[in-house]
Design a protein around this motif. Structure first.
Motif, PDB file in Angstrom:
ATOM      1  N   ASP A   1      22.629 -39.596  -7.756  1.00  0.00           N
ATOM      2  CA  ASP A   1      22.489 -39.793  -6.419  1.00  0.00           C
ATOM      3  C   ASP A   1      23.287 -41.053  -5.849  1.00  0.00           C
ATOM      4  OD1 ASP A   1      18.955 -39.244  -5.376  1.00  0.00           O
ATOM      5  OD2 ASP A   1      20.608 -38.051  -5.245  1.00  0.00           O
ATOM      6  N   THR A   2      23.946 -40.888  -4.792  1.00  0.00           N
ATOM      7  CA  THR A   2      24.487 -41.928  -4.255  1.00  0.00           C
ATOM      8  C   THR A   2      23.658 -42.875  -3.391  1.00  0.00           C
ATOM      9  OG1 THR A   2      26.323 -40.199  -3.778  1.00  0.00           O
ATOM     10  CG2 THR A   2      26.274 -42.364  -2.600  1.00  0.00           C
ATOM     11  N   ALA A   3      24.017 -44.067  -3.754  1.00  0.00           N
ATOM     12  CA  ALA A   3      23.038 -45.411  -3.403  1.00  0.00           C
ATOM     13  C   ALA A   3      23.419 -45.531  -1.824  1.00  0.00           C
ATOM     14  CB  ALA A   3      23.345 -46.574  -4.285  1.00  0.00           C
ATOM     15  N   VAL A   4      24.742 -45.754  -1.617  1.00  0.00           N
ATOM     16  CA  VAL A   4      25.185 -46.241  -0.207  1.00  0.00           C
ATOM     17  C   VAL A   4      26.242 -45.026   0.031  1.00  0.00           C
ATOM     18  CG1 VAL A   4      25.999 -47.929   1.091  1.00  0.00           C
ATOM     19  CG2 VAL A   4      24.540 -48.458  -0.617  1.00  0.00           C
ATOM     20  N   SER A   5      25.981 -44.295   1.132  1.00  0.00           N
ATOM     21  CA  SER A   5      27.060 -43.411   1.453  1.00  0.00           C
ATOM     22  C   SER A   5      27.770 -43.431   2.796  1.00  0.00           C
ATOM     23  CB  SER A   5      26.318 -41.825   1.257  1.00  0.00           C
ATOM     24  OG  SER A   5      25.473 -41.787   2.171  1.00  0.00           O
ATOM     25  N   GLN A   6      28.891 -43.399   2.874  1.00  0.00           N
ATOM     26  CA  GLN A   6      29.441 -43.552   4.241  1.00  0.00           C
ATOM     27  C   GLN A   6      30.130 -42.211   4.566  1.00  0.00           C
ATOM     28  OE1 GLN A   6      31.297 -48.043   3.057  1.00  0.00           O
ATOM     29  NE2 GLN A   6      32.248 -47.030   5.049  1.00  0.00           N
ATOM     30  N   THR A   7      30.440 -41.662   5.949  1.00  0.00           N
ATOM     31  CA  THR A   7      31.441 -40.703   6.532  1.00  0.00           C
ATOM     32  C   THR A   7      32.028 -41.173   7.666  1.00  0.00           C
ATOM     33  OG1 THR A   7      29.315 -39.799   7.314  1.00  0.00           O
ATOM     34  CG2 THR A   7      29.902 -38.865   4.996  1.00  0.00           C
ATOM     35  N   PRO A   8      33.031 -40.670   7.743  1.00  0.00           N
ATOM     36  CA  PRO A   8      33.937 -40.072   6.843  1.00  0.00           C
ATOM     37  C   PRO A   8      34.622 -40.880   5.732  1.00  0.00           C
ATOM     38  CG  PRO A   8      35.237 -40.230   8.852  1.00  0.00           C
ATOM     39  CD  PRO A   8      33.761 -41.000   8.940  1.00  0.00           C
ATOM     40  N   LYS A   9      35.332 -40.362   4.804  1.00  0.00           N
ATOM     41  CA  LYS A   9      36.074 -41.355   4.135  1.00  0.00           C
ATOM     42  C   LYS A   9      37.440 -41.738   4.656  1.00  0.00           C
ATOM     43  CE  LYS A   9      37.237 -41.875  -0.925  1.00  0.00           C
ATOM     44  NZ  LYS A   9      36.619 -42.954  -1.237  1.00  0.00           N
ATOM     45  N   TYR A  10      38.008 -40.862   5.421  1.00  0.00           N
ATOM     46  CA  TYR A  10      39.272 -41.302   5.943  1.00  0.00           C
ATOM     47  C   TYR A  10      38.996 -40.835   7.511  1.00  0.00           C
ATOM     48  CZ  TYR A  10      41.037 -41.290   1.109  1.00  0.00           C
ATOM     49  OH  TYR A  10      41.232 -41.702  -0.122  1.00  0.00           O
ATOM     50  N   LEU A  11      39.656 -41.580   8.213  1.00  0.00           N
ATOM     51  CA  LEU A  11      39.575 -41.452   9.669  1.00  0.00           C
ATOM     52  C   LEU A  11      40.902 -41.807  10.281  1.00  0.00           C
ATOM     53  CD1 LEU A  11      37.734 -40.523  12.024  1.00  0.00           C
ATOM     54  CD2 LEU A  11      36.860 -42.817  12.078  1.00  0.00           C
ATOM     55  N   VAL A  12      41.739 -40.893  10.757  1.00  0.00           N
ATOM     56  CA  VAL A  12      42.971 -41.140  11.544  1.00  0.00           C
ATOM     57  C   VAL A  12      42.773 -40.615  12.897  1.00  0.00           C
ATOM     58  CG1 VAL A  12      45.270 -40.468  11.368  1.00  0.00           C
ATOM     59  CG2 VAL A  12      44.091 -40.287   9.123  1.00  0.00           C
ATOM     60  N   THR A  13      43.036 -41.534  13.735  1.00  0.00           N
ATOM     61  CA  THR A  13      42.986 -41.136  15.277  1.00  0.00           C
ATOM     62  C   THR A  13      44.094 -41.898  16.056  1.00  0.00           C
ATOM     63  OG1 THR A  13      41.355 -41.176  16.784  1.00  0.00           O
ATOM     64  CG2 THR A  13      41.477 -43.125  15.468  1.00  0.00           C
ATOM     65  N   GLN A  14      44.226 -41.559  17.481  1.00  0.00           N
ATOM     66  CA  GLN A  14      44.944 -42.348  18.227  1.00  0.00           C
ATOM     67  C   GLN A  14      44.512 -43.380  18.933  1.00  0.00           C
ATOM     68  OE1 GLN A  14      48.219 -40.996  19.087  1.00  0.00           O
ATOM     69  NE2 GLN A  14      47.957 -39.516  17.274  1.00  0.00           N
ATOM     70  N   MET A  15      45.289 -44.147  19.324  1.00  0.00           N
ATOM     71  CA  MET A  15      44.704 -45.422  20.121  1.00  0.00           C
ATOM     72  C   MET A  15      43.970 -44.984  21.379  1.00  0.00           C
ATOM     73  SD  MET A  15      47.713 -48.432  20.411  1.00  0.00           S
ATOM     74  CE  MET A  15      48.675 -47.599  21.793  1.00  0.00           C
TER      75      MET A  15
END
Lengths: 115, 115
Positions: free
Chosen positions: B1-15
């Motif tokens: 079981d994950t204790a602290v999870s974040q989403t997304p792991k990668y985020l690529v976006t435009q200015m």
């Protein structure tokens, strides 16, 4: 104001050498907590140890040991017989006695253990 | 079981775009944090929430807005993304040191790249 200084930016050792990572802190609080965290190349941040200001006993966990000295405001971390897997960025941190106060992190020491 | 999870792991976006990062912890902790780690590995706290209330708001542009719908969640919304926002963002949680905690448990990080 709280401050944590990790004067060693980068350290490089050869496997099996002992290495000490220095941490010096500043605080006006009488009750506070000190921590060490490890960030291996994979990127996650891992908690290693917590020490409160009233407990100056040294701690040993396998090849890891920590030396807390209030007289010099230091909380140093020693790795005995270093291994390649110890290569990581190590952060020292200082926290007040409540989560209402923030934790202050040092700038980190990058340890490279060469085979 | 994950204790602290974040989403997304990668985020690529435009200015100029708006994006959100989500964080959840299942440790029952009272306090959650957002940190920014730059390319030099410096960890800087951005925000801290204790029981859904904002307790720390460092000098962060108001394009960054945290939201804590409940004790287990702390999301980060970023408006009008800029190149300088590119970094790894870590979510963390901790229990109050007075309750035997203090050490922070970190999520895996979200690597944000602004093009």
């Amino acid at each position: 104001a709280q401050k944590v200084t990790q004067a060693q930016t980068e350290i490089s050792v050869v496997e099996k050498e002992d290495v000490t990572l220095d941490c010096v802190y500043e605080t006006r609080d009488t009750t506070y907590y000190l921590f060490w965290y490890k960030q291996p190349p994979s990127g996650e941040l891992v908690f290693l140890i917590r020490r409160n200001s009233f407990d100056e006993q040294n701690e040993i966990s396998g090849r890891y040991s920590w030396n807390f000295q209030k007289s010099t405001s230091s909380f140093n971390f020693t790795i005995t017989a270093s291994q390649v897997v110890d290569s990581a960025v190590y952060f020292c941190a200082l926290s007040r006695n409540t989560n209402a106060g923030k934790s202050t992190f040092g700038d980190g020491t990058t340890l490279t253990v060469k085979p | 079981d994950t204790a602290v999870s974040q989403t997304p792991k990668y985020l690529v976006t435009q200015m100029g775009n708006d994006k959100s990062i989500k964080c959840e912890q299942n440790l029952g902790h009272d306090t959650m944090y957002w940190y920014k780690q730059d390319s030099k590995k410096f960890l800087k706290i951005m925000f801290s929430y204790n029981n859904k209330e904002l307790i720390i708001n460092e000098t962060v542009p108001n394009r960054f807005s945290p939201k804590s719908p409940d004790k287990a969640h702390l999301n980060l919304h970023i408006n009008s993304l800029e190149l300088g926002d590119s970094a790894v963002y870590f979510c963390a949680s901790s229990q109050d040191p007075g309750q035997g905690g203090g050490e922070q448990f970190f999520g895996p990080g979200t690597r944000l790249t602004v093009l």
